[in-house]
Design an enzyme around this catalytic site. Sequence first.
Site, PDB file in Angstrom:
ATOM      1  N   PHE A  27       0.869  -1.182   0.000  1.00 59.30           N
ATOM      2  CA  PHE A  27       0.000   0.000   0.000  1.00 59.30           C
ATOM      3  C   PHE A  27       0.904   1.230   0.000  1.00 59.30           C
ATOM      4  O   PHE A  27       1.399   1.659   1.039  1.00 59.30           O
ATOM      5  CB  PHE A  27      -0.897  -0.001   1.240  1.00 59.30           C
ATOM      6  CG  PHE A  27      -2.092   0.907   1.141  1.00 59.30           C
ATOM      7  CD1 PHE A  27      -3.346   0.407   0.843  1.00 59.30           C
ATOM      8  CD2 PHE A  27      -1.969   2.277   1.351  1.00 59.30           C
ATOM      9  CE1 PHE A  27      -4.457   1.244   0.762  1.00 59.30           C
ATOM     10  CE2 PHE A  27      -3.063   3.119   1.273  1.00 59.30           C
ATOM     11  CZ  PHE A  27      -4.317   2.602   0.974  1.00 59.30           C
ATOM     12  N   ASP A  80      -1.754   6.942   6.286  1.00 58.82           N
ATOM     13  CA  ASP A  80      -1.860   5.692   7.027  1.00 58.82           C
ATOM     14  C   ASP A  80      -0.503   5.253   7.571  1.00 58.82           C
ATOM     15  O   ASP A  80       0.516   5.345   6.893  1.00 58.82           O
ATOM     16  CB  ASP A  80      -2.417   4.621   6.081  1.00 58.82           C
ATOM     17  CG  ASP A  80      -2.954   3.403   6.792  1.00 58.82           C
ATOM     18  OD1 ASP A  80      -2.598   3.198   7.961  1.00 58.82           O
ATOM     19  OD2 ASP A  80      -3.727   2.667   6.168  1.00 58.82           O
ATOM     20  N   ASN A 129      -3.553  12.194  -4.454  1.00 54.99           N
ATOM     21  CA  ASN A 129      -2.552  11.192  -4.087  1.00 54.99           C
ATOM     22  C   ASN A 129      -2.458  10.122  -5.168  1.00 54.99           C
ATOM     23  O   ASN A 129      -3.469   9.716  -5.750  1.00 54.99           O
ATOM     24  CB  ASN A 129      -2.918  10.506  -2.768  1.00 54.99           C
ATOM     25  CG  ASN A 129      -2.884  11.446  -1.578  1.00 54.99           C
ATOM     26  OD1 ASN A 129      -1.829  11.815  -1.090  1.00 54.99           O
ATOM     27  ND2 ASN A 129      -4.062  11.849  -1.111  1.00 54.99           N
ATOM     28  N   PHE A 329     -10.826   7.926  -0.722  1.00 53.41           N
ATOM     29  CA  PHE A 329     -10.299   6.741  -0.053  1.00 53.41           C
ATOM     30  C   PHE A 329     -10.017   5.618  -1.049  1.00 53.41           C
ATOM     31  O   PHE A 329     -10.923   5.171  -1.759  1.00 53.41           O
ATOM     32  CB  PHE A 329     -11.289   6.248   1.002  1.00 53.41           C
ATOM     33  CG  PHE A 329     -11.356   7.120   2.222  1.00 53.41           C
ATOM     34  CD1 PHE A 329     -10.730   6.750   3.400  1.00 53.41           C
ATOM     35  CD2 PHE A 329     -12.032   8.334   2.189  1.00 53.41           C
ATOM     36  CE1 PHE A 329     -10.786   7.556   4.528  1.00 53.41           C
ATOM     37  CE2 PHE A 329     -12.098   9.153   3.312  1.00 53.41           C
ATOM     38  CZ  PHE A 329     -11.467   8.764   4.484  1.00 53.41           C
TER      39      PHE A 329
END
EC number: 5.4.99.27
Length: 348
Positions: A27, A80, A129, A329
């Site tokens: 990720f 995150d 992003n 998200f």
Amino acid sequence: MENSEQLVWLHGEPQATGSLKSAAEDFVVVEDLGFQPDGDGEQVLVRVRKRGCNTQFVAEMLAKFARLPLRAVSYAGLKDRHAVTEQWFCLHMPGKDTPDFSTLALEGCDVLEVTRHRRKLRIGTLRGNHFTLVLRQVSDRREVDARLVLIAANGVPNYFGSQRFGRNGNNLEQARLWANNEIRVKERNKRSFYLSASRSAMFNQVVSARLAGEQAKTVLCGDALQLTGRGSWFVAKPDELETLQARLDAGELQITAPLPGDGELGTQDDARAFEELALTGQETLWSLVKRERVESARRAVLLYPQQMCWEWQDDTAVEVKFWLPAGSFATSVVRELLQSFQDADIGV
């Protein structure tokens, strides 16, 4: 609506299963500010690659290293901990020399770039992003491949991810207690988390209702419509519906759903009636955001990943790359691909 299992899918419920974040390297998030730093000014911008560190912790360490109060360090968004992320930090250092960040020893972090800028970096002041995800243990390559094609063409619901609601939905539980005056919330960060979670749950509930009624791509009279890529919106008038529907189909416009607060929803006529009905049962959270004078806002119902591409590493692992605008998200994309997937919780 905080339980993602209750939210409606755009492309139907997935049947394939798989895992996300088997390792942090599965990720990867790279921040896109949308502008080039000035190269001079009283703000020092530091681009950091981090693994296993949350944003607030790195901000605290940078403040300590530069001998600054924590309030002098800012950033454009939270990233995150359970990932490899690249993001910018901003240190307010007027009249001071730029520190030598090559001597910063912080496990899990590497300083990639240091420059100067004239304006402070604030929450939300980024374009988006870039994501690189690796989905592993995929049970059905053919189905996931077909869904990737659908997502690239038609997008996904713009749901807020489970991160917004805290570990096991704790942020919403605390928000309801706060709304009912069963607890007092003094910490500014916690107040912000609980209010954001409340608005996000209500937004998700309206979006899910539009999908359930197959109206995610149908303009209703009184809808609040947004120019694609813009924040402003306008209300759909009865005599403009045909023209507006054509513009929506062409990708020029997007339908929005409410982020309720202390003010009107923004919609009128049929759309307003639809949203008020969809928000049935959320009176407690709605009363909280009104009481706390949170400003009402709107957010697009659908999310369209850009620059989307994918490559299968083998029959059970696929690397997926895409770009999303700020505030979106990546897990909402994965949710349309896999029936269930391993993910990391984010708490307060």
